[in-house]
Scaffold this motif. Structure first.
Motif, PDB file in Angstrom:
ATOM      1  N   TYR A   1      -3.376  10.860  -1.762  1.00  0.00           N
ATOM      2  CA  TYR A   1      -3.018  11.604  -0.558  1.00  0.00           C
ATOM      3  C   TYR A   1      -2.048  10.733   0.236  1.00  0.00           C
ATOM      4  O   TYR A   1      -2.013   9.509   0.068  1.00  0.00           O
TER       5      TYR A   1
ATOM      6  N   LEU B   1       0.861  -1.186   0.000  1.00  0.00           N
ATOM      7  CA  LEU B   1       0.000   0.000   0.000  1.00  0.00           C
ATOM      8  C   LEU B   1       0.895   1.233   0.000  1.00  0.00           C
ATOM      9  O   LEU B   1       1.664   1.446   0.952  1.00  0.00           O
ATOM     10  N   CYS B   2       0.810   2.017  -1.049  1.00  0.00           N
ATOM     11  CA  CYS B   2       1.613   3.247  -1.102  1.00  0.00           C
ATOM     12  C   CYS B   2       0.960   4.247  -2.053  1.00  0.00           C
ATOM     13  O   CYS B   2       0.213   3.852  -2.952  1.00  0.00           O
ATOM     14  N   PRO B   3       1.242   5.548  -1.848  1.00  0.00           N
ATOM     15  CA  PRO B   3       0.550   6.592  -2.624  1.00  0.00           C
ATOM     16  C   PRO B   3       0.760   6.448  -4.132  1.00  0.00           C
ATOM     17  O   PRO B   3      -0.055   6.876  -4.918  1.00  0.00           O
TER      18      PRO B   3
ATOM     19  N   GLY C   1       1.007   6.027   7.354  1.00  0.00           N
ATOM     20  CA  GLY C   1       1.405   4.632   7.156  1.00  0.00           C
ATOM     21  C   GLY C   1       0.404   3.934   6.257  1.00  0.00           C
ATOM     22  O   GLY C   1      -0.653   4.460   5.950  1.00  0.00           O
ATOM     23  N   GLY C   2       0.742   2.723   5.891  1.00  0.00           N
ATOM     24  CA  GLY C   2      -0.140   1.953   5.023  1.00  0.00           C
ATOM     25  C   GLY C   2      -1.234   1.198   5.761  1.00  0.00           C
ATOM     26  O   GLY C   2      -2.018   0.455   5.153  1.00  0.00           O
TER      27      GLY C   2
ATOM     28  N   GLU D   1       9.539   7.569   5.508  1.00  0.00           N
ATOM     29  CA  GLU D   1       9.598   8.319   4.258  1.00  0.00           C
ATOM     30  C   GLU D   1       9.556   7.414   3.043  1.00  0.00           C
ATOM     31  O   GLU D   1       9.394   7.856   1.921  1.00  0.00           O
ATOM     32  N   GLY D   2       9.744   6.144   3.274  1.00  0.00           N
ATOM     33  CA  GLY D   2       9.772   5.296   2.097  1.00  0.00           C
ATOM     34  C   GLY D   2      10.039   3.858   2.439  1.00  0.00           C
ATOM     35  O   GLY D   2      10.351   3.523   3.581  1.00  0.00           O
TER      36      GLY D   2
ATOM     37  N   LEU E   1      -0.570   9.299   3.802  1.00  0.00           N
ATOM     38  CA  LEU E   1      -0.930   9.029   5.197  1.00  0.00           C
ATOM     39  C   LEU E   1       0.341   8.675   5.971  1.00  0.00           C
ATOM     40  O   LEU E   1       1.394   8.443   5.380  1.00  0.00           O
TER      41      LEU E   1
ATOM     42  N   GLY F   1       3.581   0.173   4.451  1.00  0.00           N
ATOM     43  CA  GLY F   1       4.822   0.933   4.520  1.00  0.00           C
ATOM     44  C   GLY F   1       4.740   1.966   5.628  1.00  0.00           C
ATOM     45  O   GLY F   1       3.662   2.214   6.172  1.00  0.00           O
ATOM     46  N   HIS F   2       5.913   2.542   5.941  1.00  0.00           N
ATOM     47  CA  HIS F   2       5.969   3.616   6.938  1.00  0.00           C
ATOM     48  C   HIS F   2       7.131   4.544   6.617  1.00  0.00           C
ATOM     49  O   HIS F   2       7.822   4.337   5.639  1.00  0.00           O
TER      50      HIS F   2
ATOM     51  N   SER G   1      -2.807   2.087  -4.304  1.00  0.00           N
ATOM     52  CA  SER G   1      -3.081   3.326  -3.561  1.00  0.00           C
ATOM     53  C   SER G   1      -4.587   3.473  -3.381  1.00  0.00           C
ATOM     54  O   SER G   1      -5.350   3.203  -4.312  1.00  0.00           O
ATOM     55  N   ILE G   2      -4.990   3.902  -2.198  1.00  0.00           N
ATOM     56  CA  ILE G   2      -6.438   4.096  -1.997  1.00  0.00           C
ATOM     57  C   ILE G   2      -6.853   5.516  -2.392  1.00  0.00           C
ATOM     58  O   ILE G   2      -8.026   5.857  -2.327  1.00  0.00           O
ATOM     59  N   GLY G   3      -5.901   6.331  -2.789  1.00  0.00           N
ATOM     60  CA  GLY G   3      -6.280   7.687  -3.213  1.00  0.00           C
ATOM     61  C   GLY G   3      -5.050   8.584  -3.261  1.00  0.00           C
ATOM     62  O   GLY G   3      -3.995   8.231  -2.726  1.00  0.00           O
TER      63      GLY G   3
HETATM   64  N1  LIG Z   1       6.616   8.802   0.841  1.00  0.00           N
HETATM   65  C1  LIG Z   1       5.580   8.506   1.804  1.00  0.00           C
HETATM   66  C2  LIG Z   1       5.176   7.050   1.754  1.00  0.00           C
HETATM   67  C3  LIG Z   1       6.366   6.119   1.889  1.00  0.00           C
HETATM   68  C4  LIG Z   1       5.947   4.678   1.972  1.00  0.00           C
HETATM   69  C5  LIG Z   1       4.908   4.444   3.046  1.00  0.00           C
HETATM   70  C6  LIG Z   1       3.728   5.360   2.846  1.00  0.00           C
HETATM   71  C7  LIG Z   1       2.689   5.125   3.917  1.00  0.00           C
HETATM   72  N2  LIG Z   1       1.620   6.050   3.708  1.00  0.00           N
HETATM   73  C8  LIG Z   1       0.668   5.837   2.767  1.00  0.00           C
HETATM   74  C9  LIG Z   1       0.432   4.580   2.224  1.00  0.00           C
HETATM   75  C10 LIG Z   1      -0.573   4.478   1.264  1.00  0.00           C
HETATM   76  C11 LIG Z   1      -1.298   5.600   0.893  1.00  0.00           C
HETATM   77  C12 LIG Z   1      -2.383   5.505  -0.122  1.00  0.00           C
HETATM   78  N3  LIG Z   1      -2.795   6.630  -0.703  1.00  0.00           N
HETATM   79  O1  LIG Z   1      -2.873   4.410  -0.389  1.00  0.00           O
HETATM   80  C13 LIG Z   1      -1.016   6.803   1.483  1.00  0.00           C
HETATM   81  N4  LIG Z   1      -0.067   6.911   2.413  1.00  0.00           N
HETATM   82  C14 LIG Z   1       4.152   6.804   2.849  1.00  0.00           C
END
Ligand SMILES: NC[C@H]1CCC[C@@H](CNc2ccc(C(N)=O)cn2)C1
Length: 246
Positions: free
Chosen positions: A136, A87-89, A140-141, A116-117, A138, A113-114, A132-134
Protein backbone atom coordinates in the motif's frame (compact mmCIF):
# COMPACT_ATOMS: atom_id res chain seq x y z
CA UNK A 1 22.19 -0.70 18.30
CA UNK A 2 22.09 2.64 16.55
CA UNK A 3 19.23 3.63 14.25
CA UNK A 4 19.44 6.85 12.23
CA UNK A 5 16.40 8.05 10.35
CA UNK A 6 16.57 10.45 7.41
CA UNK A 7 13.31 12.35 7.14
CA UNK A 8 11.94 15.72 6.01
CA UNK A 9 9.61 15.60 9.02
CA UNK A 10 11.77 14.75 12.05
CA UNK A 11 9.09 15.92 14.48
CA UNK A 12 6.89 13.05 13.37
CA UNK A 13 9.11 10.73 15.38
CA UNK A 14 8.81 12.51 18.74
CA UNK A 15 5.63 10.61 19.59
CA UNK A 16 6.21 6.96 18.68
CA UNK A 17 9.90 6.89 19.60
CA UNK A 18 9.56 9.01 22.72
CA UNK A 19 7.37 6.66 24.73
CA UNK A 20 7.00 3.22 26.20
CA UNK A 21 9.33 0.41 25.21
CA UNK A 22 11.41 2.36 22.68
CA UNK A 23 12.01 5.19 25.14
CA UNK A 24 12.92 2.73 27.89
CA UNK A 25 15.34 0.97 25.52
CA UNK A 26 17.02 4.29 24.71
CA UNK A 27 17.16 5.32 28.38
CA UNK A 28 18.72 1.94 29.18
CA UNK A 29 21.36 2.50 26.52
CA UNK A 30 20.25 -0.57 24.56
CA UNK A 31 19.29 1.57 21.59
CA UNK A 32 20.11 5.03 20.32
CA UNK A 33 18.03 6.76 17.66
CA UNK A 34 18.83 9.87 15.67
CA UNK A 35 16.79 11.75 13.08
CA UNK A 36 18.37 14.00 10.43
CA UNK A 37 16.58 16.23 7.96
CA UNK A 38 17.92 16.14 4.38
CA UNK A 39 16.78 19.75 4.07
CA UNK A 40 19.72 20.66 6.31
CA UNK A 41 21.97 19.29 3.57
CA UNK A 42 20.24 21.04 0.69
CA UNK A 43 22.10 23.86 -1.02
CA UNK A 44 20.94 27.38 -1.74
CA UNK A 45 18.83 29.83 0.13
CA UNK A 46 15.64 27.84 -0.38
CA UNK A 47 17.25 24.53 0.56
CA UNK A 48 15.49 22.65 -2.25
CA UNK A 49 15.00 18.92 -1.63
CA UNK A 50 12.68 18.04 -4.50
CA UNK A 51 12.21 18.95 -8.13
CA UNK A 52 10.09 18.11 -11.17
CA UNK A 53 10.69 14.76 -12.90
CA UNK A 54 12.85 14.59 -16.02
CA UNK A 55 10.72 13.28 -18.86
CA UNK A 56 7.69 15.10 -17.54
CA UNK A 57 4.86 13.75 -15.41
CA UNK A 58 3.02 15.07 -12.40
CA UNK A 59 4.34 15.40 -8.87
CA UNK A 60 7.79 16.06 -7.49
CA UNK A 61 10.79 13.79 -7.04
CA UNK A 62 13.23 13.88 -4.12
CA UNK A 63 16.61 15.14 -5.29
CA UNK A 64 19.56 12.78 -4.76
CA UNK A 65 22.10 15.31 -3.43
CA UNK A 66 20.49 16.20 -0.07
CA UNK A 67 19.80 12.50 0.61
CA UNK A 68 23.34 11.42 -0.31
CA UNK A 69 24.85 14.16 1.89
CA UNK A 70 22.50 13.36 4.80
CA UNK A 71 23.26 9.63 4.70
CA UNK A 72 26.99 10.19 4.22
CA UNK A 73 26.99 12.43 7.30
CA UNK A 74 25.86 9.36 9.24
CA UNK A 75 28.07 6.68 7.69
CA UNK A 76 31.45 8.30 8.14
CA UNK A 77 33.12 6.14 10.75
CA UNK A 78 33.31 2.43 9.98
CA UNK A 79 30.68 0.99 12.32
CA UNK A 80 30.43 -2.83 12.42
CA UNK A 81 27.54 -4.19 10.49
CA UNK A 82 25.60 -1.34 8.89
CA UNK A 83 22.66 -1.35 6.51
CA UNK A 84 21.16 1.65 4.70
CA UNK A 85 17.49 1.07 3.89
CA UNK A 86 15.03 3.00 1.73
CA UNK A 87 11.40 2.56 2.76
CA UNK A 88 9.26 2.40 -0.36
CA UNK A 89 6.26 0.42 -1.67
CA UNK A 90 8.42 -1.42 -4.20
CA UNK A 91 10.91 -2.73 -1.66
CA UNK A 92 11.45 -6.20 -0.31
CA UNK A 93 8.52 -7.18 1.89
CA UNK A 94 9.11 -6.79 5.63
CA UNK A 95 8.31 -9.91 7.62
CA UNK A 96 9.53 -11.24 10.95
CA UNK A 97 12.45 -13.00 9.28
CA UNK A 98 13.56 -9.71 7.74
CA UNK A 99 13.08 -7.98 11.11
CA UNK A 100 15.32 -10.60 12.73
CA UNK A 101 17.91 -10.05 9.99
CA UNK A 102 17.87 -6.26 10.51
CA UNK A 103 18.12 -6.70 14.29
CA UNK A 104 21.50 -8.32 13.68
CA UNK A 105 23.08 -5.06 12.48
CA UNK A 106 24.95 -2.59 14.69
CA UNK A 107 23.75 0.42 12.69
CA UNK A 108 20.63 0.93 10.59
CA UNK A 109 20.04 4.05 8.47
CA UNK A 110 16.38 4.35 7.44
CA UNK A 111 15.73 6.71 4.53
CA UNK A 112 12.17 8.02 4.31
CA UNK A 113 10.97 8.95 0.86
CA UNK A 114 8.29 11.49 0.03
CA UNK A 115 6.38 13.03 -2.86
CA UNK A 116 5.89 11.06 -6.01
CA UNK A 117 9.25 9.46 -5.94
CA UNK A 118 12.88 9.38 -4.95
CA UNK A 119 15.61 9.83 -7.58
CA UNK A 120 16.55 6.33 -8.72
CA UNK A 121 20.25 6.98 -8.05
CA UNK A 122 19.39 6.84 -4.33
CA UNK A 123 18.13 3.31 -4.72
CA UNK A 124 20.92 2.34 -7.13
CA UNK A 125 23.96 3.84 -5.41
CA UNK A 126 23.15 5.00 -1.89
CA UNK A 127 21.01 2.43 -0.11
CA UNK A 128 21.80 -1.24 0.52
CA UNK A 129 18.19 -2.34 0.24
CA UNK A 130 14.66 -1.08 -0.36
CA UNK A 131 12.08 -2.40 2.11
CA UNK A 132 8.28 -2.23 2.03
CA UNK A 133 6.07 -2.79 5.05
CA UNK A 134 3.17 -3.86 2.85
CA UNK A 135 1.43 -3.47 -0.49
CA UNK A 136 0.00 0.00 0.00
CA UNK A 137 1.16 3.56 -0.60
CA UNK A 138 1.55 6.05 2.25
CA UNK A 139 2.24 9.78 2.17
CA UNK A 140 5.81 9.14 3.23
CA UNK A 141 8.29 6.61 4.50
CA UNK A 142 8.06 7.86 8.09
CA UNK A 143 5.43 5.43 9.36
CA UNK A 144 7.25 2.50 7.70
CA UNK A 145 10.48 3.70 9.37
CA UNK A 146 8.68 3.69 12.74
CA UNK A 147 7.35 0.20 12.08
CA UNK A 148 10.84 -1.10 11.27
CA UNK A 149 12.32 0.66 14.31
CA UNK A 150 9.65 -0.75 16.64
CA UNK A 151 9.83 -4.30 15.29
CA UNK A 152 13.66 -4.37 15.38
CA UNK A 153 13.95 -2.68 18.79
CA UNK A 154 11.79 -5.26 20.54
CA UNK A 155 14.20 -8.00 19.43
CA UNK A 156 17.21 -6.31 21.03
CA UNK A 157 18.13 -8.42 24.08
CA UNK A 158 16.92 -6.75 27.27
CA UNK A 159 14.42 -4.46 25.58
CA UNK A 160 11.35 -6.59 26.25
CA UNK A 161 12.33 -7.64 29.74
CA UNK A 162 10.80 -11.11 30.18
CA UNK A 163 13.40 -13.23 28.41
CA UNK A 164 11.02 -15.19 26.27
CA UNK A 165 8.56 -12.38 25.58
CA UNK A 166 9.47 -12.24 21.91
CA UNK A 167 9.68 -16.01 21.56
CA UNK A 168 5.94 -16.65 21.62
CA UNK A 169 5.10 -13.79 19.31
CA UNK A 170 3.07 -14.43 16.23
CA UNK A 171 5.43 -15.47 13.44
CA UNK A 172 8.32 -16.06 15.86
CA UNK A 173 7.87 -19.83 15.62
CA UNK A 174 6.33 -19.42 12.18
CA UNK A 175 2.81 -19.72 13.57
CA UNK A 176 0.22 -17.19 14.75
CA UNK A 177 0.17 -16.75 18.50
CA UNK A 178 -2.19 -18.60 20.81
CA UNK A 179 -5.10 -16.81 22.57
CA UNK A 180 -4.24 -14.94 25.75
CA UNK A 181 -6.49 -14.43 28.80
CA UNK A 182 -6.13 -12.63 32.11
CA UNK A 183 -8.35 -11.81 35.12
CA UNK A 184 -11.30 -11.78 35.60
CA UNK A 185 -11.87 -15.48 35.04
CA UNK A 186 -15.45 -14.74 34.06
CA UNK A 187 -16.36 -11.51 32.25
CA UNK A 188 -19.95 -10.84 31.13
CA UNK A 189 -20.53 -14.58 31.15
CA UNK A 190 -17.49 -15.32 29.01
CA UNK A 191 -15.22 -17.77 30.83
CA UNK A 192 -11.49 -18.38 30.48
CA UNK A 193 -10.81 -21.88 29.07
CA UNK A 194 -10.65 -24.30 32.02
CA UNK A 195 -7.34 -25.76 30.93
CA UNK A 196 -5.57 -22.45 31.54
CA UNK A 197 -6.47 -22.53 35.23
CA UNK A 198 -5.79 -26.27 35.61
CA UNK A 199 -2.18 -25.79 36.63
CA UNK A 200 -1.21 -28.66 34.32
CA UNK A 201 1.64 -26.97 32.44
CA UNK A 202 2.17 -29.81 29.98
CA UNK A 203 -1.50 -29.76 29.01
CA UNK A 204 -1.47 -25.94 28.80
CA UNK A 205 1.56 -26.00 26.49
CA UNK A 206 -0.18 -28.59 24.30
CA UNK A 207 -3.40 -26.56 24.23
CA UNK A 208 -1.47 -23.40 23.27
CA UNK A 209 0.44 -25.10 20.48
CA UNK A 210 -2.81 -26.59 19.17
CA UNK A 211 -4.55 -23.21 19.24
CA UNK A 212 -1.60 -21.65 17.41
CA UNK A 213 -1.91 -24.32 14.72
CA UNK A 214 -5.71 -23.96 14.60
CA UNK A 215 -5.49 -20.18 14.12
CA UNK A 216 -2.69 -20.39 11.61
CA UNK A 217 -4.64 -22.96 9.58
CA UNK A 218 -7.73 -20.76 9.67
CA UNK A 219 -6.17 -17.34 9.03
CA UNK A 220 -2.77 -17.91 7.41
CA UNK A 221 -2.56 -21.40 5.93
CA UNK A 222 0.29 -20.09 3.75
CA UNK A 223 2.51 -19.99 6.84
CA UNK A 224 2.01 -23.73 7.32
CA UNK A 225 3.53 -24.34 3.90
CA UNK A 226 6.76 -22.79 5.13
CA UNK A 227 7.36 -25.06 8.11
CA UNK A 228 7.88 -28.75 8.56
CA UNK A 229 5.07 -30.07 10.78
CA UNK A 230 6.33 -33.17 12.51
CA UNK A 231 5.88 -35.01 15.79
CA UNK A 232 3.37 -33.39 18.09
CA UNK A 233 2.45 -30.72 15.53
CA UNK A 234 1.37 -33.37 13.05
CA UNK A 235 -0.73 -35.08 15.75
CA UNK A 236 -2.33 -31.79 16.75
CA UNK A 237 -3.06 -30.85 13.14
CA UNK A 238 -4.80 -34.18 12.62
CA UNK A 239 -6.90 -33.56 15.74
CA UNK A 240 -7.82 -30.09 14.44
CA UNK A 241 -8.84 -31.43 11.05
CA UNK A 242 -10.87 -34.23 12.66
CA UNK A 243 -12.63 -31.67 14.89
CA UNK A 244 -13.47 -29.64 11.80
CA UNK A 245 -15.04 -32.69 10.19
CA UNK A 246 -16.93 -33.59 13.33
N1 LIG B 1 5.35 6.55 -5.57
C1 LIG B 1 5.03 6.80 -4.19
C2 LIG B 1 6.23 6.59 -3.30
C3 LIG B 1 7.44 7.39 -3.76
C4 LIG B 1 8.59 7.29 -2.80
C5 LIG B 1 8.19 7.63 -1.38
C6 LIG B 1 7.02 6.78 -0.95
C7 LIG B 1 6.61 7.11 0.47
N2 LIG B 1 5.48 6.32 0.80
C8 LIG B 1 5.60 5.02 1.17
C9 LIG B 1 6.80 4.48 1.61
C10 LIG B 1 6.81 3.13 1.96
C11 LIG B 1 5.65 2.38 1.87
C12 LIG B 1 5.64 0.94 2.25
N3 LIG B 1 4.63 0.19 1.82
O1 LIG B 1 6.54 0.50 2.95
C13 LIG B 1 4.50 2.99 1.44
N4 LIG B 1 4.47 4.28 1.12
C14 LIG B 1 5.84 6.96 -1.87
Amino acid sequence: MRIDIVSLFPEMFDGPLGHSIIKRACDAGLLSIGVVNPRDFAEGKHRIVDDTPFGGGSGMVMKPDPLFLAVESLTGEPAGRRRVILLCPGGNRLDQAKVRELAGYDHLVLVCGHYEGVDERVKEHLVDEAVSIGDYVLTGGELPAMVVTDAVARLIPGVLGAADAAEHDSFAAGLLEYPQYTRPREFRGWEVPEILVSGDHAKIARWRRKESLRRTLAVRPDLLDKIELEGLDAVLLREILAEREG
